[in-house]
Write a protein that holds these residues in place. Structure first.
Motif, short mmCIF file in Angstrom:
data_model
loop_
_atom_site.label_atom_id
_atom_site.label_comp_id
_atom_site.label_asym_id
_atom_site.label_seq_id
_atom_site.Cartn_x
_atom_site.Cartn_y
_atom_site.Cartn_z
N SER A 21 0.83 -1.21 0.00
CA SER A 21 0.00 0.00 0.00
C SER A 21 0.86 1.25 0.00
O SER A 21 1.93 1.31 0.62
N LYS A 22 0.34 2.27 -0.68
CA LYS A 22 0.97 3.59 -0.72
C LYS A 22 -0.08 4.64 -0.39
O LYS A 22 -1.09 4.73 -1.08
N LEU A 23 0.16 5.41 0.65
CA LEU A 23 -0.79 6.42 1.10
C LEU A 23 -0.21 7.80 0.84
O LEU A 23 0.93 8.09 1.22
N ASN A 24 -1.00 8.65 0.20
CA ASN A 24 -0.57 10.03 -0.07
C ASN A 24 -1.81 10.91 -0.11
O ASN A 24 -2.58 10.86 -1.07
N THR A 25 -2.05 11.69 0.94
CA THR A 25 -3.27 12.47 1.06
C THR A 25 -2.97 13.90 1.51
O THR A 25 -1.96 14.15 2.19
N THR A 26 -3.87 14.80 1.15
CA THR A 26 -3.79 16.20 1.58
C THR A 26 -5.16 16.64 2.06
O THR A 26 -6.15 16.50 1.33
N HIS A 27 -5.23 17.15 3.28
CA HIS A 27 -6.44 17.72 3.83
C HIS A 27 -6.22 19.22 4.02
O HIS A 27 -5.25 19.61 4.68
N SER A 28 -7.10 20.02 3.46
CA SER A 28 -6.96 21.47 3.56
C SER A 28 -8.27 22.09 4.01
O SER A 28 -9.35 21.61 3.65
N GLN A 29 -8.17 23.15 4.80
CA GLN A 29 -9.38 23.88 5.17
C GLN A 29 -9.07 25.35 5.33
O GLN A 29 -7.94 25.75 5.61
#
Length: 512
Positions: A247-255
């Protein structure tokens, strides 16, 4: 590096995710929850794929399905995902949409030949699959007559016994960075210490005026896998498969959170922007079995281990921008204050996703069609986090805090999927399906029904040399988002959310 146990208020609406205050248990839940996966054929059938073989979905799913291959295949799928979130906050309704083009999966299967001296045959598959895709956006807007986000920062400053002097200690004037949102608000003249105590209770200018609030959040990225699997068939009745998944996880959360204070002669308003980037790599394994009880009836069982993420890397940045009208200070009036950045924070930790087990049954109506059903059990309460970056004592505190939250607020769920396929001619096939996904939250979390309901349909064309499939899947559900919390529950509000996610998938492949 510094570590912040509850870093900030972050929108966590994702491809299924829940929007609440950011915590590591919430992220673990988000990164462990997948919905529409696999080929267009399986998506059109509601995702009920554990008992059906000879499909690229078997590489990432039940590897025993590879044993049904009698010839080799290469194929891929493309999808357009449209996510919509309707929010009702302080009696005002808003809607936000987001579209994403992505590749759900592709793969190649190499089938072995029949051996005249053996009852076994097998097939090897390697492929790429996206298990979690983040697309769900959020916008909320309303006029709050009871509170401001600044009141949350005032409470935080008071809870930690802060004074003006200690909040100054959290500020680096050279880099213009503050170690906490409350310290940033203090440097931006948005909150002030009590004139008598020099600390709590902190105050803000003209707190009884209405506050216009606007929040906007976006998520992007995915949890993807490279899958290597092998499936074997014994006398065309028993099928066994084993898969390894990287598995490869790459996420961006912006607010972004904006507030304005009409009629406030001191502070016109402010904005707070925050971004969390998370990356990581993990590994898991699966073992599956399919058995033909009769030529037209088969059952399946597939067990997938938790995904072990050896190192999750996160990076948090933020910026508070005040809009100042006229701040009275000793010797004059301040009419402009520069934005204050949050001190960039980097942290590494380890994460374990839930154990899952799925089983299914399918009945075949000769060559005219089939009906299938799957049950999938996920033990969300078995998730865990830890951090080797911390010392032994601090790591134990970290684990005790967040893993106890996981045990308390999450539970096992059973996801149900059904699908059907009907051959309308020698080449054309119609498909349909439905699924119900459990929320995974226990009753100790809150009373909101976060179950997700999904319907799907599809169309397929098969020839001796190639195939083309199309599917449309729509999932709906409810959720809630609380931008900030206060000690008095009557002083803050939550947004009621309606989530809609529609995906159109086109796939195809060739046989060789």
């Amino acid at each position: 590096m510094k570590h912040i146990h509850k870093i900030f208020t972050l929108i966590l609406i994702s491809y299924f995710a829940n929007a609440q205050v950011y915590t590591y248990p919430m992220l673990a839940k988000q990164f462990s929850t997948s919905y529409v996966t696999g080929s267009a054929r399986m998506q059109g059938m509601g995702g009920s794929q554990s008992v059906l073989g000879a499909d690229l979905s078997s590489i990432a799913g039940n590897a025993a399905g590879l044993g049904f291959y009698s010839r080799s295949e290469i194929g891929l799928n493309f999808a357009v995902n449209a996510a919509s979130t309707s929010a009702d906050y302080l009696s005002q309704s808003t809607n936000n949409t987001n579209n994403l083009f992505h590749m759900p999966n592709f793969g190649i299967v190499i089938s072995g030949d029949y051996l005249s001296s053996s009852s076994w045959r097998g097939a090897f598959g390697i492929g790429y699959s996206r298990q979690v895709v983040l697309t769900q956006p959020l916008t909320i807007e309303g006029t709050n007559n009871r509170s401001s986000y600044l009141d949350n920062l005032i409470q935080k400053a008071g809870d930690k016994g802060a004074t003006g002097a200690t909040l100054d200690d959290e500020y680096d004037p050279y880099y213009n960075t503050a170690d906490s949102p409350e310290a940033a608000a203090y440097q931006a003249y948005l909150i002030n210490p009590n004139s008598t105590t020099g600390g709590a209770p902190f105050e803000r200018y003209l707190p009884h005026l209405p506050t216009k609030q606007f929040g906007y959040g976006t998520n992007s990225g995915s949890v993807s896998q490279w899958d290597i699997s092998y499936g074997a068939a014994y006398q065309d009745r028993l099928y066994i498969g084993l898969g390894v998944h990287f598995s490869k996880l790459n996420t961006t959360h912006s607010q972004r959170w904006d507030e304005s204070f009409p009629g406030n002669n001191y502070v016109a308003g402010f904005s707070m922007e925050e971004q969390l980037i998370t990356t990581g790599s993990g590994i898991s394994a699966s073992l599956g079995v399919i058995y033909k009880l009769k030529p037209n009836l088969r059952v399946a069982l597939n067990v997938q281990s938790p995904t072990y993420y050896d190192q999750m890397n996160e990076q948090l940045t933020g910026l508070m921008t005040p809009q100042v009208s006229a701040i009275p200070v000793s010797g004059g009036i301040i009419k402009k204050v520069k934005p204050v950045k949050l001190t960039p924070n980097e942290f590494t930790y380890q994460m374990v996703t839930p154990f899952r087990i799925s089983g299914g049954m399918a009945y075949f109506f000769g060559k005219r069609g089939l009906i299938s059903a799957d049950l999938e059990l996920l033990n969300y309460s078995g998730m865990s986090v830890s951090s080797a970056e911390l010392g032994p004592y601090a790591n134990q505190q970290f684990k005790d805090k967040y893993n106890s939250q996981i045990s308390k607020n999450y539970q096992s769920v059973v996801n149900m999927k059904v699908g059907a396929e009907f051959r309308v001619s020698s080449a054309w096939t119609l498909r349909g399906g439905a699924a119900l996904y459990g929320s995974g939250f226990s009753s100790t979390y809150d009373s909101i029904d976060r179950n997700q309901f999904q319907v799907s349909g599809g169309l397929g064309y098969r020839s001796a040399a190639y195939y083309v499939d199309f599917a449309v899947v729509q999932r709906t559900g409810k959720d809630a988002y609380t931008p900030y919390a206060l000690k008095n529950a009557a002083d803050y509000a939550s947004a009621a959310l309606k989530l809609t996610n529609t995906q159109f998938t086109l796939g195809g492949g060739i046989f060789f």
